[in-house]
Enzyme design. Structure first.
Site, PDB file in Angstrom:
ATOM      1  N   CYS A  45      38.290  29.902  35.981  1.00 22.58           N
ATOM      2  CA  CYS A  45      37.919  30.011  37.387  1.00 22.58           C
ATOM      3  C   CYS A  45      36.629  29.524  37.699  1.00 22.58           C
ATOM      4  CB  CYS A  45      38.174  31.474  38.029  1.00 22.58           C
ATOM      5  SG  CYS A  45      39.688  31.900  37.570  1.00 22.58           S
ATOM      6  N   THR A  46      35.623  29.936  36.851  1.00 21.63           N
ATOM      7  CA  THR A  46      34.414  29.076  36.826  1.00 21.63           C
ATOM      8  C   THR A  46      34.282  27.678  36.590  1.00 21.63           C
ATOM      9  OG1 THR A  46      33.138  31.245  35.916  1.00 21.63           O
ATOM     10  CG2 THR A  46      31.968  29.188  35.870  1.00 21.63           C
TER      11      THR A  46
END
Length: 152
Positions: A45-46
């Site tokens: 997600c980062t």
């Protein structure tokens, strides 16, 4: 029910990282790139958020606004946004009403919230939908779809 190509962006509101309400239908005549992701501060997600950050100006040049959506709290979104210098809105979908309205399905036998990207034209119609656990390809796929729609 899942959104299909040509459907209108759902008429719903979520709170952003500051607590301000955002309604998807009030996009000020901009195309929207709405990406759903599982959780702030996880590696995939980062990587996805930073990919959208790094391409943000390219999307803006095409008249689009990028919006990230997860079930994280506005406080978590605020920390995530600051830490990674994200220039776009992060919306909190803690009750999963946006996931339901867009038709985002869970992955891995329902264990993980789905990772899916939607591209809406300036009229608010869905022109592209992309579902993949591979976070790094969502940015390129969304950009290609948006650019292609402008050439038509």
């Amino acid at each position: 029910m899942a959104l299909k190509i040509g459907d209108q962006v759902p008429d719903l509101s979520l709170k952003d990282e500051t607590g301000k309400e955002f309604n998807f239908r009030n996009a000020d005549n901009k195309a929207l790139v709405v990406y759903f992701y599982p959780k702030n501060f996880t590696p995939g997600c980062t990587r996805e958020a930073c990919g959208f950050r790094d391409s943000y100006e390219d999307f803006r040049e095409l008249g689009a606004e990028v919006i990230g959506v997860s079930s994280d709290s506005k406080e978590s979104h605020s920390k995530f946004k600051i830490k990674h210098q994200l220039p776009f809105l992060l919306l909190s979908d803690f009750n999963k009403k946006a996931r339901k309205a867009f038709g985002v399905r869970s992955n891995l036998l329902g264990l993980l919230p789905g990772r899916e990207t939607f591209v809406f034209n300036k009229a608010g119609n869905l022109i592209f939908r992309f579902n993949s656990l591979n976070s790094s390809i969502h940015i390129e796929e969304a950009f290609i779809a948006l650019r292609k729609s402008l050439q038509e």
